[in-house]
Motif scaffolding. Sequence first.
Motif, short mmCIF file in Angstrom:
data_model
loop_
_atom_site.label_atom_id
_atom_site.label_comp_id
_atom_site.label_asym_id
_atom_site.label_seq_id
_atom_site.Cartn_x
_atom_site.Cartn_y
_atom_site.Cartn_z
N SER A 2 0.92 -1.16 0.03
CA SER A 2 0.05 0.05 -0.01
C SER A 2 0.77 1.11 -0.04
CB SER A 2 -1.10 0.00 1.20
OG SER A 2 -1.42 1.17 1.31
N PRO A 3 0.35 2.38 -0.90
CA PRO A 3 1.15 3.43 -0.64
C PRO A 3 1.02 4.10 0.83
CG PRO A 3 -0.16 3.44 -2.50
CD PRO A 3 -0.49 2.38 -1.83
N ALA A 4 1.54 5.25 0.99
CA ALA A 4 1.03 5.91 2.43
C ALA A 4 -0.12 6.60 2.31
CB ALA A 4 2.17 7.10 2.70
N SER A 5 -0.79 7.46 3.10
CA SER A 5 -2.03 7.96 3.23
C SER A 5 -2.44 8.71 2.05
CB SER A 5 -1.99 8.82 4.27
OG SER A 5 -1.64 8.24 5.68
N CYS A 6 -3.43 8.20 1.66
CA CYS A 6 -4.47 8.72 0.57
C CYS A 6 -5.80 8.24 0.25
CB CYS A 6 -3.71 8.53 -0.86
SG CYS A 6 -4.55 9.71 -2.17
N TYR A 7 -6.85 8.94 0.16
CA TYR A 7 -8.24 8.46 0.28
C TYR A 7 -9.04 9.19 -0.74
CZ TYR A 7 -6.22 7.00 4.73
OH TYR A 7 -5.25 6.51 5.75
N LEU A 8 -9.67 8.42 -1.38
CA LEU A 8 -10.70 9.13 -2.58
C LEU A 8 -12.14 8.99 -2.04
CD1 LEU A 8 -11.44 10.16 -5.37
CD2 LEU A 8 -11.38 7.85 -6.02
N VAL A 9 -12.53 10.13 -1.93
CA VAL A 9 -13.96 10.41 -1.41
C VAL A 9 -14.84 10.88 -2.54
CG1 VAL A 9 -15.53 11.48 0.11
CG2 VAL A 9 -13.28 10.90 0.90
N SER A 10 -15.81 10.34 -2.98
CA SER A 10 -16.96 10.74 -4.00
C SER A 10 -18.50 10.69 -3.64
CB SER A 10 -16.67 9.76 -5.36
OG SER A 10 -17.02 8.54 -4.77
N GLY A 11 -19.08 11.55 -4.43
CA GLY A 11 -20.76 11.70 -3.94
C GLY A 11 -21.40 12.33 -5.18
N GLU A 12 -22.49 11.97 -5.44
CA GLU A 12 -23.36 12.64 -6.35
C GLU A 12 -23.97 13.88 -5.96
OE1 GLU A 12 -26.67 10.90 -9.69
OE2 GLU A 12 -25.35 9.68 -8.50
N ASP A 13 -24.24 14.64 -6.53
CA ASP A 13 -24.83 15.98 -5.97
C ASP A 13 -26.36 15.78 -6.45
OD1 ASP A 13 -25.01 17.12 -8.63
OD2 ASP A 13 -23.41 18.59 -8.26
N ALA A 14 -27.17 16.97 -6.19
CA ALA A 14 -28.67 16.79 -6.79
C ALA A 14 -28.78 16.75 -8.23
CB ALA A 14 -29.46 17.91 -5.87
N ASP A 15 -27.94 17.19 -8.78
CA ASP A 15 -27.84 17.35 -10.36
C ASP A 15 -27.28 16.27 -11.26
OD1 ASP A 15 -29.27 20.01 -10.37
OD2 ASP A 15 -27.14 21.05 -9.92
N GLY A 16 -26.94 15.14 -10.40
CA GLY A 16 -26.49 14.11 -10.99
C GLY A 16 -24.86 13.89 -11.05
N ARG A 17 -24.25 14.89 -11.10
CA ARG A 17 -22.73 15.08 -10.92
C ARG A 17 -22.11 14.40 -9.95
NH1 ARG A 17 -18.10 17.54 -9.81
NH2 ARG A 17 -16.89 18.88 -11.19
N VAL A 18 -21.01 13.65 -10.34
CA VAL A 18 -20.21 13.03 -9.22
C VAL A 18 -19.10 13.85 -8.83
CG1 VAL A 18 -18.96 11.00 -8.56
CG2 VAL A 18 -21.12 10.70 -9.97
#
Length: 275
Positions: free
Chosen positions: A17-33
């Motif tokens: 594993s690399p050192a610290s890195c985290y990807l957070v994702s989420g869709e908004d009300a218009d459907g854009r991620v």
Amino acid sequence: MKLTIIGCTGSFAGPDSPASCYLVSGEDADGRVWRILLDMGNGALGVLQRHLDLHDIDAVLVSHLHPDHCIDLAGLHVAVKWDPRGWGGARIPLWGPTGIHDYLSNTHGLPLDPGMHGEFDFHSWVPEQPVRIGPFTVTPYLVEHPIPEPYALRLDYDGVMGPSTLTYSGDTDACAGLVRAAHDADVFLCEAAYHEGRDDALRGIHLTGRRAGEAARDAGARKLLLTHLPVWNSPTRAVEEAEEVFEGPIGLAEPAYTYRIVRHSSGRPAAAVGP
């Protein structure tokens, strides 16, 4: 929201594993991620490209200025500046401690004017002042670590997947700021770099599994996800220490896994896990 583990090894990249890195994702009300990175430690940039096109990064949030949390931003700078096809997008918004531009520019021996301003849109954290990024509200909290301006980051998501809260500890020992950051969090992504009994004399630097569990308990967090374990640590021991004081679900961050964070009416998050 979704949390994907890009790197979770403590202090330096490990064999798996690399050192610290985290990807957070989420869709908004218009459907854009929206896609946000929490830290970019050594080794992260290569692995990150297995999970997204670098052009799709909406923002990078840096907890503190130690290399195992931010040094691969120097590589991202190269990817943006020197791609012969052209970057074709806006500068990448980058939030971090005061002085992050000078720190990163010095890694390349760049003059501070323009430094990396052509590639990143720099912003400095203000303690407990929220920042809005798409469907996410990000609030930084000062914590305890031997470097100026170490932060824990709280991400409150309000989008089509339903409201949820993720708190990321950054690097810290036990402190009031950490508990405030993790208050009622659905998932508390928390470092546990030390072991009880082995590292007792080292204070003001990192948490043990037990101290991470105490912080989760005191904050009323719903799930504890331990991370930033150095290669010489026993993951099983870290979980066992946390179990002594925290009664909620406890897991270990796993490279390449994605956790879906959803707040249910029962108050417990569902974290569907898969590579």
